[in-house]
Structures are given as C-alpha cells and as structure tokens.
Design an enzyme around this catalytic site. Sequence first.
Site, short mmCIF file in Angstrom:
data_model
loop_
_atom_site.label_atom_id
_atom_site.label_comp_id
_atom_site.label_asym_id
_atom_site.label_seq_id
_atom_site.Cartn_x
_atom_site.Cartn_y
_atom_site.Cartn_z
N GLY A 258 0.76 -1.24 0.00
CA GLY A 258 0.00 0.00 0.00
C GLY A 258 0.79 1.29 0.00
O GLY A 258 0.26 2.32 0.41
N ASN B 60 1.63 3.02 -2.64
CA ASN B 60 0.92 3.90 -3.58
C ASN B 60 -0.42 4.36 -3.02
O ASN B 60 -0.82 5.51 -3.22
CB ASN B 60 0.73 3.21 -4.93
N HIS C 108 0.82 0.15 -13.74
CA HIS C 108 1.60 -1.05 -14.06
C HIS C 108 3.09 -0.71 -13.97
O HIS C 108 3.51 0.31 -14.51
CB HIS C 108 1.25 -1.54 -15.48
N ASP D 85 -4.00 -5.65 -18.61
CA ASP D 85 -2.99 -4.65 -18.99
C ASP D 85 -3.14 -4.18 -20.43
O ASP D 85 -2.19 -3.66 -21.02
CB ASP D 85 -1.56 -5.19 -18.76
#
Length: 193
Positions: A16, A18, A108, A149
């Site tokens: 976590g 980010n 990503h 993605d």
Amino acid sequence: MMNKQKRMVIFVSGGGTNCENLIRYFQGRTDVEIPLVVSNRDDAFALVRAERLGVKTTVVNKAQLNDPEVMLPLLQKVEADWLVLAGFLPLIPTYLIEAYPQHIVNLHPALLPKFGGKGMWGHHVHEAVKAAGETETGMTVHYVSPICDGGQIIAQFSVALSSTDTVDDIAEKEHELEMLHFPEVIDQLISAS
C-alpha cells in the site's frame, strides 16, 4: 456552478505505498475525496495504512468481487466516481468496467505493452525487465479494459537502467517514478472529468 466533489475508491492487494501516497496527496482537498479502500486480502498492509490516515476499508473475496449485487451497491453507497487500482492483483470483472467506463485506472510497473498480462505484477515484472536486458524501465498508467494490462495508456514515465542494476535496483527506480507521478496523473484525470 460548483463542480461536484469527485470520489475515488482505491483498490489494493499488498503493502500500500501507492495507496498511502494517493491518500496523503489528496488529503485536505475539497474537490476530491477518498471514501474507501478496497482489498481482496484481509492481511494487506495497505488496509492498515489507509485506516491510520482515517480512510474506511473493506475486504472483498473473489466471489464478492465478481458479484455485481455485492460490488455495485458498495460503490454506489460511497458515490464512487473513479476506481484506482494501486497494486490490485485480481482482474476487474467486465460488469465493473461497463459500470465505470474510462473511470477505472491501473498502475503497471513497466512500460506497456512490454511486460504486461497475466502473472506480470510486482517483482515478476522487474525480473522480466532484467532478464530481457532492457536499458530502461518505467511505469504505465492506463485505463482498465477486459484485457489484462490492455487498456488505453494514459501516461508513461521511464528511467534509465544500467547493466549492473539488480532486480531490486530496477524495482526501486521504478517505484520512485510511481511515488512522484502516479498521484499527479490521477489528479489531472479527475480534475479534467
């Protein structure tokens, strides 16, 4: 006329950093609120980080994530406008993508389209970058689509690599980009919506 406050729900699976960075970035803002952090793992440290910063959290298992009758009311209750994936590993079900078109964003840890797809997350990505002998790596912010993605790229940031960089070095260089740029990209997106 005043613009309606935008409400962003963060989805997490792991540590976590980010998630915490996003919460801290938007704290005190009147135009953006983070009413909820959702995790697929009850042991995700991201939940602790969010709760320490006063953000409510909830855990959903795979069956709940894939059930529109669970997730849609949960997100409607907090009036979610945006879903931001900050290290969330499960695939987002199609019904959610349809409910939030171009409003689900993923981070990503590579320069897509390289090193994306099933199984390409976290250290697996950095190991693949090293094995391929890449001279740069970076981060990609993209919209979520039904293809893992495969959604439209919103922003990319790169950093040079040297042949002596270890997998950990690559991970650290890429993570610095995330800390620097991810909140700004999300801010620009939300502000423009």
